[in-house]
Design a protein around this motif. Structure first.
Motif, short mmCIF file in Angstrom:
data_model
loop_
_atom_site.label_atom_id
_atom_site.label_comp_id
_atom_site.label_asym_id
_atom_site.label_seq_id
_atom_site.Cartn_x
_atom_site.Cartn_y
_atom_site.Cartn_z
N ARG A 4 42.75 30.42 41.18
CA ARG A 4 41.72 31.48 41.21
C ARG A 4 42.13 32.64 42.13
O ARG A 4 41.91 33.81 41.82
N ALA A 5 42.75 32.31 43.26
CA ALA A 5 43.18 33.36 44.21
C ALA A 5 44.26 34.24 43.59
O ALA A 5 44.39 35.42 43.95
N ASP A 6 45.04 33.69 42.66
CA ASP A 6 46.13 34.48 42.07
C ASP A 6 45.62 35.49 41.04
O ASP A 6 46.16 36.59 40.95
N ALA A 56 50.98 42.78 34.04
CA ALA A 56 52.26 42.32 34.60
C ALA A 56 52.02 41.50 35.87
O ALA A 56 52.70 40.50 36.11
N ASN A 57 51.06 41.94 36.70
CA ASN A 57 50.72 41.17 37.92
C ASN A 57 50.30 39.75 37.56
O ASN A 57 50.65 38.79 38.24
N LEU A 58 49.51 39.66 36.49
CA LEU A 58 48.98 38.36 36.07
C LEU A 58 50.09 37.48 35.52
O LEU A 58 50.20 36.29 35.87
N GLY A 95 29.54 42.41 44.94
CA GLY A 95 30.46 41.28 44.79
C GLY A 95 31.86 41.75 44.46
O GLY A 95 32.05 42.51 43.50
N GLY A 96 32.81 41.31 45.28
CA GLY A 96 34.22 41.69 45.07
C GLY A 96 35.05 40.53 44.55
O GLY A 96 36.21 40.38 44.92
N GLY A 97 34.47 39.69 43.68
CA GLY A 97 35.21 38.59 43.06
C GLY A 97 35.98 39.08 41.84
O GLY A 97 36.23 40.29 41.68
N ILE A 98 36.34 38.15 40.98
CA ILE A 98 37.12 38.48 39.79
C ILE A 98 36.37 39.50 38.93
O ILE A 98 36.93 40.50 38.48
N GLY A 99 35.07 39.27 38.74
CA GLY A 99 34.27 40.17 37.92
C GLY A 99 34.10 41.53 38.56
O GLY A 99 34.21 42.56 37.88
N GLY A 100 33.84 41.56 39.87
CA GLY A 100 33.62 42.82 40.58
C GLY A 100 34.86 43.70 40.56
O GLY A 100 34.78 44.91 40.30
N LEU A 101 36.02 43.09 40.82
CA LEU A 101 37.26 43.88 40.84
C LEU A 101 37.63 44.36 39.44
O LEU A 101 38.10 45.49 39.27
N ILE A 119 38.01 40.98 51.33
CA ILE A 119 37.98 40.87 49.88
C ILE A 119 39.06 39.85 49.51
O ILE A 119 40.26 40.13 49.60
N GLY A 120 38.66 38.66 49.17
CA GLY A 120 39.62 37.61 48.83
C GLY A 120 38.96 36.59 47.94
O GLY A 120 37.83 36.76 47.50
N GLU A 121 39.67 35.51 47.68
CA GLU A 121 39.17 34.49 46.76
C GLU A 121 39.72 33.14 47.18
O GLU A 121 40.81 33.07 47.76
N PHE A 122 38.98 32.09 46.96
CA PHE A 122 39.48 30.75 47.20
C PHE A 122 39.07 29.93 45.99
O PHE A 122 38.64 30.45 44.98
N GLY A 123 39.20 28.64 46.07
CA GLY A 123 38.79 27.81 44.94
C GLY A 123 39.98 27.17 44.27
O GLY A 123 41.06 27.11 44.82
N ALA A 124 39.75 26.71 43.06
CA ALA A 124 40.75 25.88 42.37
C ALA A 124 41.40 26.66 41.22
O ALA A 124 41.28 27.88 41.14
N GLY A 125 42.06 25.90 40.36
CA GLY A 125 42.74 26.54 39.23
C GLY A 125 41.79 26.80 38.08
O GLY A 125 40.77 26.12 37.93
N ILE A 126 42.09 27.80 37.30
CA ILE A 126 41.34 28.05 36.07
C ILE A 126 42.33 28.27 34.92
O ILE A 126 43.52 28.52 35.16
N GLN A 127 41.83 28.16 33.72
CA GLN A 127 42.67 28.40 32.54
C GLN A 127 42.51 29.85 32.11
O GLN A 127 41.43 30.41 32.22
N LEU A 128 43.60 30.41 31.63
CA LEU A 128 43.54 31.79 31.11
C LEU A 128 43.98 31.78 29.66
O LEU A 128 45.12 31.45 29.35
#
Ligand SMILES: Cc1cc2nc3c(=O)[nH]c(=O)nc-3n(C[C@H](O)[C@H](O)[C@H](O)COP(=O)(O)OP(=O)(O)OC[C@H]3O[C@@H](n4cnc5c(N)ncnc54)[C@H](O)[C@@H]3O)c2cc1C
Length: 160
Positions: free
Chosen positions: A111-113, A66-68, A14-20, A42-51
């Protein structure tokens, strides 16, 4: 980065948020990593999440803070409403005082960001991370000698 501890790749399904995030963490500790994803890209779709603030601390540790921060949307208040009658339950200030207290902001992000922030870090890592796309893991064999991932086409990825 530390020197390679072990040339055998750690297999990540799995190359999602957790995998990467796992790939970045392991390669920074000197491991080689193979990320096996079922999608063609290797990409992502979906909606917004809180950080919350700890997400920024974690991404700083992975070298992608810094990317985030460049992609996150900063908010000054979190407001919660009752799902039944839509009445306001509480508002929590997320302003400078909050950021000072917790050392980082509370934000929202697509989520993609967040995935993109991690992927940039992975792409900047020239050694130690390999991707295998269009590969759906359907079975895992594990023994005292190692682990093997078997994909839908019958391919085998082993870490002896
Ligand atoms: C509705 C909802 C709201 C959420 N809101 C928040 C929030 O506000 N803040 C927050 O921090 N978290 C939130 N989360 C949790 C967060 O989304 C997850 O913790 C995070 O996405 C987990 O990342 P992951 O990489 O483990 O899984 P995923 O993001 O699901 O990624 C899994 C990856 O593995 C691949 N894959 C799946 N099966 C296979 C297979 N058999 N073989 C190969 N590849 C495979 C998929 O294609 C995908 O790329 C929310 C979750 C949901 C469902």
């Amino acid at each position: 980065m530390k020197t390679a501890l072990d040339s055998r790749p750690v297999l990540i399904a799995g190359g999602g948020i957790g995998g990467l995030a796992a790939a970045l963490a392991l390669v920074r500790e000197g491991y080689n990593v193979k990320v096996i994803g079922q999608s063609a890209h290797i990409g992502e779709f979906g909606a917004g999440i809180q950080l919350s603030p700890n997400a920024f601390a974690a991404c700083d540790a992975l070298g992608v803070g810094a990317n985030l921060r460049a992609r996150a949307v900063y908010t000054d208040e979190m407001v919660m409403f009752d799902a039944i009658d839509a009445k306001r339950v509480i508002g929590i200030a997320l302003d400078a005082r909050f950021r000072e207290r917790f050392g980082n902001p509370y934000t929202v992000i697509h989520r993609a960001d967040i995935h993109g922030a991690l992927l940039e870090g992975v792409q900047a890592t020239t050694e130690g991370i390999e991707f295998l796309t269009s590969t759906k893991v359907v079975h895992i064999e594990q023994s005292d000698d190692g682990v093997t991932l078997i994909d839908a086409q019958g391919g085998r990825q082993a870490r002896p």
